[in-house]
Scaffold this motif. Structure first.
Motif, short mmCIF file in Angstrom:
data_model
loop_
_atom_site.label_atom_id
_atom_site.label_comp_id
_atom_site.label_asym_id
_atom_site.label_seq_id
_atom_site.Cartn_x
_atom_site.Cartn_y
_atom_site.Cartn_z
N GLU A 89 18.86 8.29 -13.72
CA GLU A 89 18.67 7.02 -14.43
C GLU A 89 17.48 6.23 -13.90
O GLU A 89 17.28 5.07 -14.25
N ASP A 90 16.68 6.87 -13.04
CA ASP A 90 15.51 6.20 -12.46
C ASP A 90 14.22 6.61 -13.18
O ASP A 90 14.03 7.78 -13.50
N SER A 91 13.36 5.63 -13.39
CA SER A 91 12.06 5.88 -14.03
C SER A 91 10.94 5.72 -13.00
O SER A 91 10.93 4.75 -12.23
N TYR A 92 9.99 6.66 -13.03
CA TYR A 92 8.86 6.63 -12.10
C TYR A 92 7.55 6.82 -12.87
O TYR A 92 7.55 7.31 -14.01
N LEU A 93 6.45 6.48 -12.20
CA LEU A 93 5.12 6.71 -12.74
C LEU A 93 4.52 7.92 -12.03
O LEU A 93 4.42 7.95 -10.81
N ASP A 94 4.14 8.92 -12.81
CA ASP A 94 3.59 10.15 -12.26
C ASP A 94 2.39 9.85 -11.37
O ASP A 94 1.49 9.09 -11.73
N LYS A 95 2.36 10.47 -10.17
CA LYS A 95 1.28 10.34 -9.19
C LYS A 95 1.13 8.94 -8.61
O LYS A 95 0.21 8.68 -7.85
N VAL A 96 2.02 8.02 -8.98
CA VAL A 96 1.88 6.64 -8.52
C VAL A 96 3.09 6.19 -7.72
O VAL A 96 2.97 5.76 -6.58
N SER A 97 4.28 6.30 -8.31
CA SER A 97 5.45 5.71 -7.67
C SER A 97 6.43 6.73 -7.11
O SER A 97 7.53 6.36 -6.69
N ILE A 98 6.04 8.00 -7.11
CA ILE A 98 6.91 9.02 -6.53
C ILE A 98 6.05 10.07 -5.83
O ILE A 98 5.05 10.53 -6.39
N SER A 99 6.40 10.41 -4.61
CA SER A 99 5.63 11.42 -3.87
C SER A 99 6.02 12.81 -4.33
O SER A 99 7.12 13.03 -4.85
N SER A 100 5.12 13.77 -4.13
CA SER A 100 5.40 15.15 -4.52
C SER A 100 6.60 15.70 -3.75
O SER A 100 7.46 16.38 -4.33
N GLU A 101 6.65 15.40 -2.46
CA GLU A 101 7.75 15.91 -1.63
C GLU A 101 9.10 15.43 -2.16
O GLU A 101 10.06 16.21 -2.26
N ASP A 161 0.83 -1.20 0.00
CA ASP A 161 0.00 0.00 0.00
C ASP A 161 0.87 1.25 0.00
O ASP A 161 0.35 2.36 -0.12
N ARG A 162 2.17 1.07 0.17
CA ARG A 162 3.10 2.21 0.29
C ARG A 162 3.97 2.27 -0.95
O ARG A 162 5.19 2.10 -0.91
N VAL A 163 3.34 2.55 -2.09
CA VAL A 163 4.04 2.46 -3.37
C VAL A 163 5.20 3.45 -3.46
O VAL A 163 6.33 3.07 -3.81
N SER A 164 4.96 4.71 -3.18
CA SER A 164 6.02 5.71 -3.33
C SER A 164 7.15 5.46 -2.32
O SER A 164 8.33 5.67 -2.64
N ASP A 165 6.80 5.01 -1.10
CA ASP A 165 7.84 4.69 -0.12
C ASP A 165 8.70 3.52 -0.60
O ASP A 165 9.93 3.51 -0.41
N PHE A 166 8.05 2.54 -1.20
CA PHE A 166 8.78 1.39 -1.75
C PHE A 166 9.78 1.84 -2.82
O PHE A 166 10.94 1.43 -2.81
N PHE A 167 9.32 2.69 -3.74
CA PHE A 167 10.21 3.13 -4.82
C PHE A 167 11.33 4.03 -4.29
O PHE A 167 12.45 4.01 -4.81
#
Length: 591
Positions: free
Chosen positions: A343-355, A276-282
């Protein structure tokens, strides 16, 4: 002639026959899938994984070189628990045959056993009665008995039967399998694979390998009720670089969820988890290696779809700003754009927090950038929705600001050509205004409006929707390339702050400038009052980039002018923040 030795060509043919058998039985595997999550997609996950090998592996004379290529292809394309486990088994075989041009019975038996036991190290919580057990039991059998056989043909003839017995026993090893009177679907897939490999050794002609469309491979979710996972998101990615050991990766990530699998080798790992903690995991995994191919699926999407009220799916991209609670409430389907940080790829609003993203903007030596969702991502989503809705409406960010609209058009063509009702609409807006429009469309489908009624509403309201953004600086718009360099440099030099808007054609434009943010916001308030007097503003929302206090005070001022509160206040997309920067505040409204 019976085979007593296998080279790279033989092993790939063995794999192809095995893959063909699994692919042919995809539906059967989906229907018996109840562990670890009853999401009806084990067959799909195995098919994606096997197809990745068939499509991308390079076949060499050397068995090691072939297996090495197969391992990388399978780990790159692996999906779900079963796919990642199978990919790790192939990777283990590659490691165990390192440097070998060909293998004999004893080589293969030992490699299979070591690879099977290596699977247990890849999982945080290995469970008996699954694919793991059958691979282990079969591998133990061939290690113990290979001396009794003269060829791979004879060994497989006998050992496949032993694997089938192990499969039958899975009913007694897992209570959920016994309760539903099914064998483990992943384990069944492995037995099917062995049966297919045996057909090659018998000299049978390889049947044509069926290629499924994306609609065929959309998760069916028609399985039985499960109790095994309380986490919402099935999350996967690949990490590369000078990586720590599998044990260190597991120790770092185990606190974020369950069903953790870490497959791969010292410089390439495929990681899978339910969380449930997607952005924390990434954020945690970014400290271990370079992230690529992030993938996040809602495990309980079908459960939510069963409660939907409307027949029209409302789809948008992640640039449309809507808070998560309203996305869930009105079943809005949002396809994320991709963000690259170094070199890191993220999904907007899903795998990276705004902060975290704002910190990256300030600290990363290379300014982050964004890219479109790829065509496969979009197709998978649309094909899945087409199985659950009578029609689809896609509302995109302005085509003048992003190629997302064109990507959606291209990805939806196959559905459209088949006669399925799907409309792709250029909102000519972004951020708050786009999100507000999408929310109203979702409310309409929720209340039973037809596709035509919603489309008519959108066509009427797009020209009556506006957005005004108070930027805190010209700097980010300059860094992202959205402003001519000379304009940005002049603005920065004089410490000006601009108001950005979007014209009727969907192009970005600078509306006004000021020396302070307070002056900018007062200008927007004055403008809102004028616009409302000319033609009543019926709905509005406030968005911001890391400045909730200003957004709240701004909303109070607008409420005083219009006499009612905003539909919502929320954080903007990280893709939009690339251009707007931190501490921006905006209003979107419909007149």
């Amino acid at each position: 002639m019976k085979k007593t030795i296998l080279d790279g060509n033989d092993f790939f043919k063995l794999f192809s026959y095995g893959a063909s058998e699994v692919i042919s039985n995809r539906d059967k595997l989906n229907k018996i899938n109840v562990f670890p999550v009853a999401d009806g997609d084990t067959g799909n996950n195995l098919v994606f994984t096997l197809n990745s090998v068939l499509d991308y592996a390079e076949v060499k004379d050397s068995v090691y070189e072939t297996l090495k290529s197969m391992a990388e292809a399978s780990l790159s394309g692996a999906r779900g628990n079963s796919g990642v486990i199978f990919a790790q088994y192939i990777a283990g075989l590659a490691s165990e045959t390192k440097g070998k041009a060909s293998i004999m019975l004893h080589d293969f038996a030992n490699a299979s056993k070591n690879s099977a036991y290596g699977l247990y190290n890849a999982l945080s919580n290995p469970v008996e009665g699954t694919m793991l057990t059958v691979i282990k039991d079969w591998s133990n059998y061939i290690v113990d008995n290979h001396k009794n056989y003269d060829s791979f043909d004879d060994l497989f003839e006998e050992s496949v039967g032993y694997a089938s017995k192990s499969l039958d026993n899975t009913k007694e090893q897992l209570e959920i399998l016994k309760k539903n009177d099914v064998v483990d679907s992943g384990a069944k897939g492995f037995v099917l694979f062995l049966e297919g490999a045996l057909r090659y050794l018998r000299g049978e002609v390889l049947p044509e390998i069926k290629r499924f469309s994306l609609s065929d491979l959309s998760s069916s979710h028609d399985s039985l009720i499960h109790e095994e996972s309380s986490y919402r998101y099935c999350t996967e990615c690949i990490i590369k670089g000078n990586l720590p050991s599998t044990d260190v990766v597991k120790e770092t990530l185990i606190a974020y969820g369950d069903s953790l699998i870490v497959a791969g080798n010292e410089d390439f790992k495929h990681v899978h988890i339910h969380t449930d903690r997607v952005s924390d995991f990434f954020k945690a995994i970014s400290k271990l290696g370079n992230i690529s191919r992030p993938k996040v699926d809602d495990i309980f999407i079908q459960e939510k779809l069963n409660d939907k009220k409307g027949t029209t799916a409302i789809v948008t991209d992640s640039i449309g700003d809507i808070p998560k609670n309203l996305i869930d409430k009105y079943m809005i389907h949002q396809i994320p754009l991709n963000i690259t940080v170094g070199e890191d790829s993220y999904l907007d609003k899903v795998s990276i927090s705004s902060e975290d993203f704002y910190e990256y903007m300030k600290s990363s030596p290379i300014y982050p950038n964004s890219s479109l969702p790829n065509e496969i991502q979009i197709k998978e989503k649309l094909e899945f929705l087409s199985q659950n809705y009578e029609n689809i409406i896609i509302i995109n960010v302005s085509s003048k600001l992003s190629g997302t609209h064109s990507a959606m058009l291209k990805a939806s063509k196959e559905l459209s050509d088949s006669g399925y009702p799907i409309k792709v609409i250029d909102s000519k807006l972004n951020s708050a205004a786009q999100g507000l429009l999408v929310l109203h469309a979702a409310k309409m489908t929720d209340s039973g409006s037809t596709m035509e009624e919603i489309t008519d509403y959108l066509n009427d309201k797009i020209p009556k929707s506006e957005i005004y953004v108070a930027l805190n600086t010209f700097k980010n718009a300059l860094n992202s390339g959205r402003l001519p360099k000379i304009v940005g440099k002049i603005g920065i030099f004089f410490r000006l702050r601009p108001i950005i808007s979007i014209d009727r054609e969907g192009n970005g434009s600078a509306f006004s400038v000021a020396f302070s943010k307070t002056t900018l916001i007062n200008k927007i308030l004055k403008l809102v009052n004028q616009k409302n007097q000319q033609s009543k503003i019926s709905s509005y929302c406030i968005v911001h980039s890391g400045d909730l206090d200003t957004a709240n005070s701004f909303a109070k001022e607008v409420t005083n002018i219009l006499g009612y509160e905003p539909e919502y206040i929320c954080e903007i997309s990280s893709v939009t923040a690339l251009h707007a920067g931190e501490k921006a505040v905006a209003i979107g409204f419909i007149r």
